[in-house]
Design a protein around this motif. Sequence first.
Motif, PDB file in Angstrom:
ATOM      1  N   VAL A   1       0.921  -1.126   0.052  1.00 49.02           N
ATOM      2  CA  VAL A   1       0.113   0.021   0.056  1.00 49.02           C
ATOM      3  C   VAL A   1       0.821   1.312  -0.121  1.00 49.02           C
ATOM      4  CG1 VAL A   1      -1.570   1.304   1.262  1.00 49.02           C
ATOM      5  CG2 VAL A   1      -1.825  -1.268   1.180  1.00 49.02           C
ATOM      6  N   ASN A   2       0.515   2.258  -1.000  1.00 45.43           N
ATOM      7  CA  ASN A   2       1.284   3.382  -0.776  1.00 45.43           C
ATOM      8  C   ASN A   2       0.280   4.595  -0.589  1.00 45.43           C
ATOM      9  OD1 ASN A   2       2.086   6.095  -1.896  1.00 45.43           O
ATOM     10  ND2 ASN A   2       4.218   5.132  -2.034  1.00 45.43           N
ATOM     11  N   ASP A   3       0.592   5.111   0.577  1.00 43.05           N
ATOM     12  CA  ASP A   3      -0.736   6.193   0.861  1.00 43.05           C
ATOM     13  C   ASP A   3      -0.052   7.254   1.419  1.00 43.05           C
ATOM     14  OD1 ASP A   3      -2.961   7.382   1.543  1.00 43.05           O
ATOM     15  OD2 ASP A   3      -3.420   6.389   3.350  1.00 43.05           O
ATOM     16  N   GLN A   4      -0.295   8.278   0.867  1.00 46.14           N
ATOM     17  CA  GLN A   4       0.325   9.897   1.284  1.00 46.14           C
ATOM     18  C   GLN A   4       1.840   9.669   1.076  1.00 46.14           C
ATOM     19  OE1 GLN A   4      -1.229  11.824   4.933  1.00 46.14           O
ATOM     20  NE2 GLN A   4      -2.580   9.966   5.185  1.00 46.14           N
ATOM     21  N   LEU A   5       2.111   8.930   0.184  1.00 42.29           N
ATOM     22  CA  LEU A   5       3.526   8.812  -0.347  1.00 42.29           C
ATOM     23  C   LEU A   5       4.594   7.920   0.634  1.00 42.29           C
ATOM     24  CD1 LEU A   5       4.352  12.642  -1.745  1.00 42.29           C
ATOM     25  CD2 LEU A   5       3.437  10.494  -3.103  1.00 42.29           C
ATOM     26  N   ARG A   6       3.994   7.008   1.225  1.00 43.43           N
ATOM     27  CA  ARG A   6       4.463   6.176   2.119  1.00 43.43           C
ATOM     28  C   ARG A   6       4.161   4.970   1.750  1.00 43.43           C
ATOM     29  NH1 ARG A   6       2.319   9.567   6.646  1.00 43.43           N
ATOM     30  NH2 ARG A   6       3.921  11.343   6.833  1.00 43.43           N
ATOM     31  N   ASP A   7       5.367   3.909   1.736  1.00 42.73           N
ATOM     32  CA  ASP A   7       4.992   2.529   1.641  1.00 42.73           C
ATOM     33  C   ASP A   7       4.861   1.876   2.796  1.00 42.73           C
ATOM     34  OD1 ASP A   7       5.604   2.770  -1.239  1.00 42.73           O
ATOM     35  OD2 ASP A   7       7.482   2.127  -1.268  1.00 42.73           O
ATOM     36  N   TYR A   8       3.845   0.739   2.472  1.00 42.64           N
ATOM     37  CA  TYR A   8       3.481  -0.276   3.773  1.00 42.64           C
ATOM     38  C   TYR A   8       3.630  -1.703   2.816  1.00 42.64           C
ATOM     39  CZ  TYR A   8       1.966   4.151   5.798  1.00 42.64           C
ATOM     40  OH  TYR A   8       1.971   5.203   6.304  1.00 42.64           O
ATOM     41  N   TRP A   9       4.604  -2.327   3.119  1.00 45.49           N
ATOM     42  CA  TRP A   9       4.729  -3.612   2.713  1.00 45.49           C
ATOM     43  C   TRP A   9       4.368  -4.829   3.618  1.00 45.49           C
ATOM     44  CZ3 TRP A   9       6.291  -4.735  -2.481  1.00 45.49           C
ATOM     45  CH2 TRP A   9       6.982  -3.681  -3.209  1.00 45.49           C
ATOM     46  N   GLY A  10       3.646  -5.629   3.180  1.00 44.15           N
ATOM     47  CA  GLY A  10       3.198  -6.938   3.888  1.00 44.15           C
ATOM     48  C   GLY A  10       1.924  -6.605   4.836  1.00 44.15           C
ATOM     49  N   LYS A  11       1.294  -7.563   5.388  1.00 41.99           N
ATOM     50  CA  LYS A  11       0.235  -7.302   5.987  1.00 41.99           C
ATOM     51  C   LYS A  11       0.290  -6.644   7.318  1.00 41.99           C
ATOM     52  CE  LYS A  11      -3.453 -10.261   4.449  1.00 41.99           C
ATOM     53  NZ  LYS A  11      -4.546 -11.075   4.802  1.00 41.99           N
ATOM     54  N   ALA A  12       1.524  -7.172   8.184  1.00 41.72           N
ATOM     55  CA  ALA A  12       1.584  -6.551   9.318  1.00 41.72           C
ATOM     56  C   ALA A  12       1.779  -4.940   9.321  1.00 41.72           C
ATOM     57  CB  ALA A  12       3.047  -6.960  10.010  1.00 41.72           C
ATOM     58  N   ALA A  13       2.670  -4.377   8.164  1.00 46.59           N
ATOM     59  CA  ALA A  13       2.454  -2.959   7.946  1.00 46.59           C
ATOM     60  C   ALA A  13       1.334  -2.353   7.717  1.00 46.59           C
ATOM     61  CB  ALA A  13       3.656  -2.446   6.985  1.00 46.59           C
ATOM     62  N   ILE A  14       0.619  -2.985   6.793  1.00 39.14           N
ATOM     63  CA  ILE A  14      -0.778  -2.448   6.321  1.00 39.14           C
ATOM     64  C   ILE A  14      -1.730  -2.667   7.305  1.00 39.14           C
ATOM     65  CG2 ILE A  14      -2.695  -3.459   4.820  1.00 39.14           C
ATOM     66  CD1 ILE A  14      -0.549  -4.339   2.746  1.00 39.14           C
ATOM     67  N   ARG A  15      -1.844  -3.632   8.268  1.00 39.79           N
ATOM     68  CA  ARG A  15      -2.455  -3.601   9.447  1.00 39.79           C
ATOM     69  C   ARG A  15      -2.285  -2.354  10.261  1.00 39.79           C
ATOM     70  NH1 ARG A  15      -5.855  -6.897  12.653  1.00 39.79           N
ATOM     71  NH2 ARG A  15      -5.380  -8.603  11.128  1.00 39.79           N
ATOM     72  N   ASP A  16      -1.184  -2.078  10.559  1.00 33.81           N
ATOM     73  CA  ASP A  16      -0.845  -0.852  11.381  1.00 33.81           C
ATOM     74  C   ASP A  16      -1.333   0.190  10.747  1.00 33.81           C
ATOM     75  OD1 ASP A  16       0.590  -2.567  13.319  1.00 33.81           O
ATOM     76  OD2 ASP A  16       2.518  -1.875  12.498  1.00 33.81           O
ATOM     77  N   TRP A  17      -1.132   0.570   9.590  1.00 31.88           N
ATOM     78  CA  TRP A  17      -1.712   1.567   8.559  1.00 31.88           C
ATOM     79  C   TRP A  17      -3.066   1.673   8.733  1.00 31.88           C
ATOM     80  CZ3 TRP A  17      -4.556   0.546   4.256  1.00 31.88           C
ATOM     81  CH2 TRP A  17      -4.635   1.619   3.421  1.00 31.88           C
ATOM     82  N   ALA A  18      -3.754   0.762   8.371  1.00 39.16           N
ATOM     83  CA  ALA A  18      -5.115   0.633   8.459  1.00 39.16           C
ATOM     84  C   ALA A  18      -5.646   0.811   9.831  1.00 39.16           C
ATOM     85  CB  ALA A  18      -5.479  -0.758   7.966  1.00 39.16           C
ATOM     86  N   GLU A  19      -5.344   0.229  10.731  1.00 43.35           N
ATOM     87  CA  GLU A  19      -5.533   0.742  12.260  1.00 43.35           C
ATOM     88  C   GLU A  19      -5.732   2.090  12.616  1.00 43.35           C
ATOM     89  OE1 GLU A  19      -4.840  -3.248  15.040  1.00 43.35           O
ATOM     90  OE2 GLU A  19      -3.157  -1.938  14.857  1.00 43.35           O
TER      91      GLU A  19
END
Length: 127
Positions: free
Chosen positions: A43-61
């Motif tokens: 996921v790239n949101d606000q020009l930041r990359d979130y790789w893998g489910k753990a990072a995506i979970r932190d971003w989504a939370e």
Amino acid sequence: MPSSPSSPDTPIPLPPLVAAFIEATNSVDLEQLMATFADDALVNDQLRDYWGKAAIRDWAERDIIGDRLTIAVTKIVSHYGNFILTANVDGNFDKRGLPDPLVLAFYFTPHHELIVQLIILRNRCDV
């Protein structure tokens, strides 16, 4: 083989995977949201990359569930197997300096009925 593109002016029906992402977001359902992503998604949101489910979970939370984000779809098009969704976005985030409505573009890359890449941008109309 990826499908050919639709014209940017020809919206398509909401694909089930994209619909599931939107439903989970609007329902504030973290587990349902996470079920739409592949284990090694980006996921790239606000020009930041979130790789893998753990990072995506932190971003989504933090940025989706924590901010109680809502997505109101205005258009979706298909482009060679990818989906480009335009939506009015709202929530409990800091809106200072942002337009009203806040219009974001979500670029979904699906693979085997899961999101493998999602890029979220605020496109400019004045360029």
